[in-house]
Motif scaffolding. Sequence first.
Motif, PDB file in Angstrom:
ATOM      1  N   LYS A 188       0.944  -1.169   0.229  1.00  0.00           N
ATOM      2  CA  LYS A 188      -0.023  -0.521   0.481  1.00  0.00           C
ATOM      3  C   LYS A 188       0.950   1.478  -0.175  1.00  0.00           C
ATOM      4  O   LYS A 188       0.318   2.129  -0.151  1.00  0.00           O
ATOM      5  N   SER A 189       1.661   1.455   0.594  1.00  0.00           N
ATOM      6  CA  SER A 189       2.541   2.428   0.608  1.00  0.00           C
ATOM      7  C   SER A 189       4.110   2.067   0.639  1.00  0.00           C
ATOM      8  O   SER A 189       4.300   1.098   0.986  1.00  0.00           O
ATOM      9  N   SER A 190       5.024   3.165  -0.166  1.00  0.00           N
ATOM     10  CA  SER A 190       6.567   2.541   0.313  1.00  0.00           C
ATOM     11  C   SER A 190       7.135   4.595   0.834  1.00  0.00           C
ATOM     12  O   SER A 190       6.022   5.735   0.248  1.00  0.00           O
ATOM     13  N   THR A 191       7.882   4.552   1.750  1.00  0.00           N
ATOM     14  CA  THR A 191       8.406   5.610   2.127  1.00  0.00           C
ATOM     15  C   THR A 191      10.387   5.645   1.783  1.00  0.00           C
ATOM     16  O   THR A 191      10.753   4.914   3.088  1.00  0.00           O
ATOM     17  N   ARG A 192      10.899   6.985   2.513  1.00  0.00           N
ATOM     18  CA  ARG A 192      11.705   6.951   1.978  1.00  0.00           C
ATOM     19  C   ARG A 192      12.411   9.095   3.581  1.00  0.00           C
ATOM     20  O   ARG A 192      11.585   9.312   2.926  1.00  0.00           O
ATOM     21  N   SER A 193      12.967   8.556   4.158  1.00  0.00           N
ATOM     22  CA  SER A 193      13.231   9.592   4.862  1.00  0.00           C
ATOM     23  C   SER A 193      14.694   9.782   4.763  1.00  0.00           C
ATOM     24  O   SER A 193      16.015   8.477   5.070  1.00  0.00           O
ATOM     25  N   VAL A 194      15.395  10.690   5.246  1.00  0.00           N
ATOM     26  CA  VAL A 194      16.815  11.212   4.863  1.00  0.00           C
ATOM     27  C   VAL A 194      16.491  11.993   6.071  1.00  0.00           C
ATOM     28  O   VAL A 194      16.299  12.763   6.389  1.00  0.00           O
ATOM     29  N   SER A 195      17.862  11.915   6.916  1.00  0.00           N
ATOM     30  CA  SER A 195      18.295  12.841   8.458  1.00  0.00           C
ATOM     31  C   SER A 195      19.310  13.033   8.004  1.00  0.00           C
ATOM     32  O   SER A 195      20.260  12.020   7.649  1.00  0.00           O
ATOM     33  N   ALA A 196      20.203  13.917   8.006  1.00  0.00           N
ATOM     34  CA  ALA A 196      21.321  14.760   7.955  1.00  0.00           C
ATOM     35  C   ALA A 196      21.847  15.688   9.035  1.00  0.00           C
ATOM     36  O   ALA A 196      20.937  16.634   9.004  1.00  0.00           O
ATOM     37  N   GLY A 197      22.538  15.363   9.301  1.00  0.00           N
ATOM     38  CA  GLY A 197      23.413  16.756  10.577  1.00  0.00           C
ATOM     39  C   GLY A 197      24.191  16.583  11.097  1.00  0.00           C
ATOM     40  O   GLY A 197      24.441  15.146  11.341  1.00  0.00           O
ATOM     41  N   ASP A 241      18.112  21.520  -3.898  1.00  0.00           N
ATOM     42  CA  ASP A 241      18.637  20.165  -4.315  1.00  0.00           C
ATOM     43  C   ASP A 241      18.167  19.098  -3.558  1.00  0.00           C
ATOM     44  O   ASP A 241      17.688  18.129  -4.280  1.00  0.00           O
ATOM     45  N   GLY A 242      17.493  19.770  -2.144  1.00  0.00           N
ATOM     46  CA  GLY A 242      17.336  18.356  -1.106  1.00  0.00           C
ATOM     47  C   GLY A 242      15.542  18.128  -2.011  1.00  0.00           C
ATOM     48  O   GLY A 242      15.029  17.042  -1.762  1.00  0.00           O
ATOM     49  N   ARG A 243      15.097  19.543  -2.199  1.00  0.00           N
ATOM     50  CA  ARG A 243      13.878  19.458  -2.337  1.00  0.00           C
ATOM     51  C   ARG A 243      13.612  18.147  -3.909  1.00  0.00           C
ATOM     52  O   ARG A 243      12.532  17.806  -4.244  1.00  0.00           O
ATOM     53  N   LYS A 244      14.410  18.449  -5.065  1.00  0.00           N
ATOM     54  CA  LYS A 244      14.611  17.663  -6.341  1.00  0.00           C
ATOM     55  C   LYS A 244      14.995  16.475  -5.498  1.00  0.00           C
ATOM     56  O   LYS A 244      14.200  15.054  -6.264  1.00  0.00           O
ATOM     57  N   SER A 291      12.459  10.361  -5.548  1.00  0.00           N
ATOM     58  CA  SER A 291      12.516   9.175  -4.162  1.00  0.00           C
ATOM     59  C   SER A 291      11.351   8.942  -4.321  1.00  0.00           C
ATOM     60  O   SER A 291      10.921   7.695  -4.905  1.00  0.00           O
ATOM     61  N   VAL A 292       9.547   9.963  -4.409  1.00  0.00           N
ATOM     62  CA  VAL A 292       8.746   9.199  -4.264  1.00  0.00           C
ATOM     63  C   VAL A 292       8.660   9.026  -6.041  1.00  0.00           C
ATOM     64  O   VAL A 292       7.404   8.108  -6.172  1.00  0.00           O
ATOM     65  N   GLN A 293       9.306   9.352  -6.828  1.00  0.00           N
ATOM     66  CA  GLN A 293       8.801   9.155  -8.743  1.00  0.00           C
ATOM     67  C   GLN A 293       9.509   7.516  -8.743  1.00  0.00           C
ATOM     68  O   GLN A 293       8.650   6.673  -8.616  1.00  0.00           O
ATOM     69  N   GLU A 294      10.897   7.375  -7.802  1.00  0.00           N
ATOM     70  CA  GLU A 294      11.405   5.846  -7.278  1.00  0.00           C
ATOM     71  C   GLU A 294      10.312   4.690  -7.272  1.00  0.00           C
ATOM     72  O   GLU A 294      10.197   4.212  -6.771  1.00  0.00           O
ATOM     73  N   LEU A 295       9.570   5.337  -5.377  1.00  0.00           N
ATOM     74  CA  LEU A 295       8.643   4.401  -4.549  1.00  0.00           C
ATOM     75  C   LEU A 295       8.045   4.326  -5.409  1.00  0.00           C
ATOM     76  O   LEU A 295       7.365   3.102  -5.442  1.00  0.00           O
ATOM     77  N   ILE A 296       6.922   4.825  -6.367  1.00  0.00           N
ATOM     78  CA  ILE A 296       5.589   4.930  -7.042  1.00  0.00           C
ATOM     79  C   ILE A 296       5.604   3.753  -7.597  1.00  0.00           C
ATOM     80  O   ILE A 296       4.942   3.346  -7.197  1.00  0.00           O
ATOM     81  N   LYS A 297       6.664   3.281  -8.458  1.00  0.00           N
ATOM     82  CA  LYS A 297       6.403   2.697  -8.814  1.00  0.00           C
ATOM     83  C   LYS A 297       6.257   0.841  -8.946  1.00  0.00           C
ATOM     84  O   LYS A 297       5.509  -0.245  -9.306  1.00  0.00           O
ATOM     85  N   VAL A 298       6.878   1.161  -7.502  1.00  0.00           N
ATOM     86  CA  VAL A 298       6.452  -0.491  -6.764  1.00  0.00           C
ATOM     87  C   VAL A 298       5.726  -0.647  -6.574  1.00  0.00           C
ATOM     88  O   VAL A 298       4.657  -1.834  -5.351  1.00  0.00           O
ATOM     89  N   VAL A 299       4.465  -0.022  -5.805  1.00  0.00           N
ATOM     90  CA  VAL A 299       3.261   0.395  -4.462  1.00  0.00           C
ATOM     91  C   VAL A 299       2.017  -0.234  -5.690  1.00  0.00           C
ATOM     92  O   VAL A 299       2.141  -0.017  -6.942  1.00  0.00           O
ATOM     93  N   GLU A 300       1.393  -0.637  -5.130  1.00  0.00           N
ATOM     94  CA  GLU A 300       0.063  -1.245  -6.019  1.00  0.00           C
ATOM     95  C   GLU A 300      -0.988  -0.289  -5.828  1.00  0.00           C
ATOM     96  O   GLU A 300      -0.960   0.273  -4.781  1.00  0.00           O
ATOM     97  N   PRO A 301      -2.281  -0.328  -6.579  1.00  0.00           N
ATOM     98  CA  PRO A 301      -2.669   0.127  -6.796  1.00  0.00           C
ATOM     99  C   PRO A 301      -3.583   0.294  -5.260  1.00  0.00           C
ATOM    100  O   PRO A 301      -4.254  -0.951  -4.967  1.00  0.00           O
ATOM    101  N   ASP A 302      -4.871   1.252  -4.760  1.00  0.00           N
ATOM    102  CA  ASP A 302      -6.085   0.507  -3.184  1.00  0.00           C
ATOM    103  C   ASP A 302      -6.877   0.767  -3.846  1.00  0.00           C
ATOM    104  O   ASP A 302      -7.330   1.678  -4.002  1.00  0.00           O
ATOM    105  N   PRO A 303      -6.970   0.348  -3.815  1.00  0.00           N
ATOM    106  CA  PRO A 303      -9.414   0.182  -4.186  1.00  0.00           C
ATOM    107  C   PRO A 303      -9.413   0.904  -4.278  1.00  0.00           C
ATOM    108  O   PRO A 303     -10.538   2.110  -4.158  1.00  0.00           O
ATOM    109  N   TRP A 304      -9.113   1.121  -2.572  1.00  0.00           N
ATOM    110  CA  TRP A 304     -10.344   2.322  -1.666  1.00  0.00           C
ATOM    111  C   TRP A 304      -9.637   4.041  -1.565  1.00  0.00           C
ATOM    112  O   TRP A 304      -9.591   4.272  -1.155  1.00  0.00           O
ATOM    113  N   TYR A 305      -7.996   4.043  -2.245  1.00  0.00           N
ATOM    114  CA  TYR A 305      -7.871   5.216  -2.751  1.00  0.00           C
ATOM    115  C   TYR A 305      -9.057   6.596  -3.200  1.00  0.00           C
ATOM    116  O   TYR A 305      -9.112   6.119  -3.625  1.00  0.00           O
TER     117      TYR A 305
END
Lengths: 470, 448
Positions: free
Chosen positions: A46-55, B76-79, B84-98
């Motif tokens: 259902k979901s996937s998350t990445r988090s980065v923490s640096a400092g 840079d951090g925002r990019k 990251s979300v562009q990569e991660l969303i590829k493996v996630v499956e569709p959620d019928p309740w979304y």
Amino acid sequence: MLKNGIPFSREDAARVFSGIRKGTFSDIFLQYRVSTSVRIEDGILKSSTRSVSAGAGIRVVDGESTGYSFCESFEPGDVVRAAGFAQAIAASGKFGVQAAGGRRIFPGNYYSQKIPLIKTAVDERAKLARRVLDGAKGFSPLIDRVTVNMTDTEDQILIFNSLGEWGMDVRPMVTLSVSARASRGENFQFGRSGIGMRMGFEVFDRVESPESIGRKAAKQALTMLDARPAPAGAMPVVLAAGESGVLIHESVGHPLEADFIWKKASAYTGRVGEQVASPLCTVVDDGTIPSNRGALGFDDELTPTKRSVLIENGILKGFMNDRITAETLKLERSGNGRRESFQDPPIPRMRATFMSEGKSSPEEIISEVKRGVYCVAFAGGQVNIASGDFVFVPSEAYLIENGRITAPIKNLTLIGNGPDALTRVDRVGNDFKLSTGTWICGKGQSVPVGIGLPTVRISRLTVGGAANGD
Amino acid sequence: METKEKCREIAAEMVRLAKSDFEYVRVFLTASEEREVEVRDGKPENSSFSESVSMVIVVSRDGRTASASGSDISPDGRKFLVSSVQELIKVVEPDPWYIIPEKEMIGSAGKKLDPVDYEGYESRTVEQLLEEAMDLEKRAVSIDKRLISGGATVSASRLTGAFACSFDFSEGFEGTDFSMGISLTVDDEAGDSTNVGRKQRNGWSTTAVHLHDLESRVDVARKAVSRTLGQLGSRKPPTGEFEIIFDSTSSRSFFAALSQAVSGTNLYRGESFLLDAVGESIASNLLSIREDPFLPRGIGSRLFDLDGVRAMSFPVVERGVLKNYLLGVYAAHRLGMKPNGCAGGSSNFVVEPGNGSLDDLVRETSRGILVTGLMGQGADIRTGDYSRGAEGFLIENGEILYPVSEFTISGTFSEMLKGIDRIAADARPDFSVLAPAVRFRKMVVAGS
């Protein structure tokens, strides 16, 4: 993402230290942590998350006072600014920097990643998590809900101190937990299991398969469907090997952390050399167990970790300390200075804490109990450091009747007093086991820890169930 | 530290950066600054002074959802977060309740929360914090010479942040927070022979959004001392059934667990004892609870939730009947209900006060235990089972007889809720769960 390690040099560290005017000791703790999580719910990823923490966290110590600040960047200018805040409470002291020359501290080799976390594709994680789901679902048609969470974390650590010491380490961790619900009519029960170790993804080939972890949660949920209310009152308690190490963590682990000794808040203050437990009890805290959740190459203050005997044959031997408490209490440094992240100063914390093996066979220990409780798995525990009162909360437990394990029981808390309960340990098994579970210790800051225990019997402990007069 | 307006701009910019790749994007950004000092035995022991930032981006496309978070909010951090979300969303499956929230729900409630006291915050210099912590400690330990300080802590923090989403909506928020507390230890000479080295440790603390709403140092010191000395010589109560009074501290943890049991996320996962219970009588008719995000200077007050849905005030329990769950967009959709601004849980969970004080409850109790502290994870909202370690005082005929500890109280949430037969009017505004002392008709106590 960092390609070549944390961009902060010894010259940068020297620049930060040269700006500090007050205090007697300082260190800089730089951290780059990447976590990736996947979650399965309703049978889908259902979901996937990445988090980065640096400092970078910087501490300025002045005798018994500590000033702390951090910045969420590796820019030397930002660290210099944080150092200014950190030295605000330092009153005096002549600050001495010995950055010249420098001495590199190498971490002990207690963990590695055969299948590296960072390089593994996200869909490989998804496959592993799905195998856990299959294991749980396949165990019984009564299992109607399964949730799988898997998080893998790689921590890059770089530390410099004003004594000229520095070191770096890479700390992996895989944490997987699964919750399964079993339903029969209106009766819902839950089972939980998991694995948490300092390894790469090879953990699932070498320690336990994903399917097996899933089955364990399912089996526990099914067992609890038939559980009856636990009894209330004082009786013998037998703790199964492994997870029951929660007992040691809460009852003597926390009270032997040196900050509580320093503050004279612990029931064990000033009692080294005294008999504080049954002669059957030897309690150890060890940061060197390979791949264990509590393993550390060095602690978060560059102190090499080791195996520290806390209680030997019932005699109190020592405490778990960090740099400040070791110095103040004149103790040999034990390597227990840990922090949740660069945002927190180090404090004395456990690593992997366990009771050593004894001589009795588990079958014999149980067979001698006329009426008591047998605890297998735990939801957690808590201790009141000062009074020594502790609780631990079984998630899987059984009645012992006439020397035999009989019905599963639910809704119980065990309560005891650490110094008192350990004198009542009357059997220690020959079946020592370290838990591979996902243990997190919270003491203002959360850190992963290891626990372990052989089968242990406590002759009398208060069992808090709801079946009064049963 | 970034201003509220700057946070709003960054969050909105982040949404613009990711918007074209996804159906729906939302960003939550918070920046905080904290100053804290701790003194012990008249000397500074710890101080910390830090700033931090955290940004979360949640994206969705074709029913798939992925998220990423980090503290680097530079371009840079925002990019990196977007990649990251562009990569991660590829493996996630569709959620019928979304479901994408209805645009009309997104927004900020038009209320005044009085959430900041910048004047108070600016007055909190390290020197000032140290002076007050020293004073608090001195006042406390001078009350009784047996007392040892476990440390007095004084802190101040401020927070700014913003929410932004694909509906071209972005809004900031801000807040301040002040607190002060002390912990004390005293040697306990009582107790049986195997219980050597026993001590009692307790304390008191106060928290407020405006500096002048904190309890006074005199009061904090007095309460900390009375809680610490009160437990001296405690022993186990007998095993049996008792009337149980929770003081407001213990009551708060009970009602905080209840707020979890009515939160949508736990409900749609089947992990609550209150599944399908709206409209049913779940508690004594003395009990009413409301969700109130608009308490001026409230610890949990807010104008919108983590989904960006406008906050609203509504009854949760009315005279014992469960009226509403706490719902975010997704959980509401799963349960076939309407979102009510509770993504991420309750804002302020307010138990309607009854009358009288804790002392009144004690006076009206014939054979009971006043619980002042609870331990352990035995409050299971999934099954409704309740079994926890406790300490407090034994009551007989309206009088406190002696302090008790090392015992457990057991029952179920349902029995406890239905068994509430008295509610006081002493809730503290220091927390987002506002709970007065309550009495439960009967619970099983396991002691000696």
